[in-house]
Design a protein around this motif. Structure first.
Motif, mmCIF file in Angstrom:
data_model
loop_
_atom_site.group_PDB
_atom_site.id
_atom_site.type_symbol
_atom_site.label_atom_id
_atom_site.label_comp_id
_atom_site.label_asym_id
_atom_site.label_seq_id
_atom_site.Cartn_x
_atom_site.Cartn_y
_atom_site.Cartn_z
ATOM 1 N N ASN A 101 0.819 -1.223 0.000
ATOM 2 C CA ASN A 101 0.000 0.000 0.000
ATOM 3 C C ASN A 101 0.846 1.264 0.000
ATOM 4 N N GLY A 102 1.972 1.242 0.717
ATOM 5 C CA GLY A 102 2.852 2.410 0.750
ATOM 6 C C GLY A 102 3.418 2.730 -0.620
ATOM 7 N N ALA A 103 3.835 1.700 -1.349
ATOM 8 C CA ALA A 103 4.373 1.902 -2.699
ATOM 9 C C ALA A 103 3.297 2.436 -3.638
ATOM 10 N N ILE A 104 2.087 1.905 -3.511
ATOM 11 C CA ILE A 104 0.983 2.368 -4.358
ATOM 12 C C ILE A 104 0.652 3.829 -4.039
ATOM 13 N N GLN A 105 0.664 4.176 -2.762
ATOM 14 C CA GLN A 105 0.402 5.569 -2.381
ATOM 15 C C GLN A 105 1.475 6.495 -2.955
ATOM 16 N N ASP A 106 2.740 6.082 -2.876
ATOM 17 C CA ASP A 106 3.829 6.886 -3.442
ATOM 18 C C ASP A 106 3.629 7.082 -4.947
ATOM 19 N N ILE A 107 3.208 6.029 -5.626
ATOM 20 C CA ILE A 107 2.969 6.104 -7.069
ATOM 21 C C ILE A 107 1.824 7.072 -7.370
ATOM 22 N N TYR A 108 0.782 7.043 -6.552
ATOM 23 C CA TYR A 108 -0.338 7.970 -6.755
ATOM 24 C C TYR A 108 0.126 9.423 -6.596
ATOM 25 N N VAL A 109 0.902 9.683 -5.558
ATOM 26 C CA VAL A 109 1.398 11.044 -5.312
ATOM 27 C C VAL A 109 2.275 11.500 -6.483
ATOM 28 N N GLN A 110 3.166 10.621 -6.925
ATOM 29 C CA GLN A 110 4.052 10.937 -8.052
ATOM 30 C C GLN A 110 3.227 11.171 -9.328
ATOM 31 N N SER A 111 2.219 10.353 -9.547
ATOM 32 C CA SER A 111 1.364 10.479 -10.738
ATOM 33 C C SER A 111 0.614 11.800 -10.734
ATOM 34 N N SER A 112 0.115 12.192 -9.569
ATOM 35 C CA SER A 112 -0.602 13.462 -9.445
ATOM 36 C C SER A 112 0.323 14.626 -9.758
ATOM 37 N N ALA A 113 1.537 14.570 -9.223
ATOM 38 C CA ALA A 113 2.509 15.643 -9.473
ATOM 39 C C ALA A 113 2.822 15.746 -10.967
ATOM 40 N N LEU A 114 3.047 14.609 -11.620
ATOM 41 C CA LEU A 114 3.331 14.608 -13.058
ATOM 42 C C LEU A 114 2.159 15.187 -13.847
ATOM 43 N N ALA A 115 0.947 14.796 -13.481
ATOM 44 C CA ALA A 115 -0.245 15.274 -14.191
ATOM 45 C C ALA A 115 -0.379 16.788 -14.067
ATOM 46 N N PHE A 116 -0.185 17.308 -12.863
ATOM 47 C CA PHE A 116 -0.321 18.754 -12.674
ATOM 48 C C PHE A 116 0.795 19.513 -13.390
ATOM 49 N N GLN A 117 1.999 18.955 -13.400
ATOM 50 C CA GLN A 117 3.100 19.590 -14.145
ATOM 51 C C GLN A 117 2.760 19.667 -15.627
ATOM 52 N N GLN A 118 2.240 18.576 -16.172
ATOM 53 C CA GLN A 118 1.884 18.563 -17.594
ATOM 54 C C GLN A 118 0.763 19.546 -17.900
ATOM 55 N N GLN A 119 -0.213 19.612 -17.031
ATOM 56 C CA GLN A 119 -1.315 20.547 -17.266
ATOM 57 C C GLN A 119 -0.822 21.990 -17.233
ATOM 58 N N GLU A 120 0.025 22.288 -16.276
ATOM 59 C CA GLU A 120 0.579 23.647 -16.210
ATOM 60 C C GLU A 120 1.337 23.985 -17.490
ATOM 61 N N ALA A 121 2.122 23.033 -17.976
ATOM 62 C CA ALA A 121 2.895 23.254 -19.196
ATOM 63 C C ALA A 121 1.969 23.475 -20.396
ATOM 64 N N LEU A 122 0.875 22.722 -20.452
ATOM 65 C CA LEU A 122 -0.060 22.857 -21.561
ATOM 66 C C LEU A 122 -0.828 24.178 -21.515
ATOM 67 N N LEU A 123 -1.108 24.640 -20.309
ATOM 68 C CA LEU A 123 -1.926 25.849 -20.163
ATOM 69 C C LEU A 123 -1.115 27.128 -20.191
ATOM 70 N N SER A 124 0.230 27.007 -20.111
ATOM 71 C CA SER A 124 1.039 28.233 -20.093
ATOM 72 C C SER A 124 1.491 28.626 -21.479
#
Length: 124
Positions: A101-124
């Motif tokens: 569960n800890g590894a899956i949680q880390d992956i979720y956090v990392q995935s969220s960060a990547l998604a928000f970075q990509q969205q910011e890049a697309l919207l800027s």
């Protein structure tokens, strides 16, 4: 149309795609690519307001991606099911082979960060 859909649908697609790819990171690159694609396309029903089973036959997708999207089959399907379960807080279904569960949680956090970075890049 798609342009009028809430931004959270696109965020969800990116988080799922990255989570599926990261969950399958130890697999062959084709499997990781299929998992990413399944995650990304898993919101098509919300975007197009049609069931996935009606949309997917129109798309040139691999049988693996189709099975993942429609029936959570294969390693891509397991990854997608895990990602959606995490997103919906269905904790008993948040499982993936060889990850705790800890590894899956880390992956979720990392995935969220990547998604928000990509969205910011697309919207800027």
């Amino acid at each position: 149309g798609i342009a009028n859909k809430p931004q959270d649908v696109f965020t969800t697609a990116l988080v799922r795609a990255h989570m599926c790819a990261l969950l399958t990171a130890e697999r062959r690159s084709e499997e990781q690519s299929a998992a990413f694609t399944a995650g990304l396309l898993s919101v098509l029903d919300r975007l197009l307001e049609q069931p996935l089973r009606d949309i997917l036959p129109e798309l040139p997708l691999s049988p693996e991606v189709n099975a993942a999207l429609l029936e959570y089959q294969g390693i891509s399907g397991q990854a997608l099911h895990c990602a959606i379960s995490y997103e919906n807080r269905v904790w008993e279904s948040v499982v993936f082979p060889n990850l705790d569960n800890g590894a899956i949680q880390d992956i979720y956090v990392q995935s969220s960060a990547l998604a928000f970075q990509q969205q910011e890049a697309l919207l800027s």
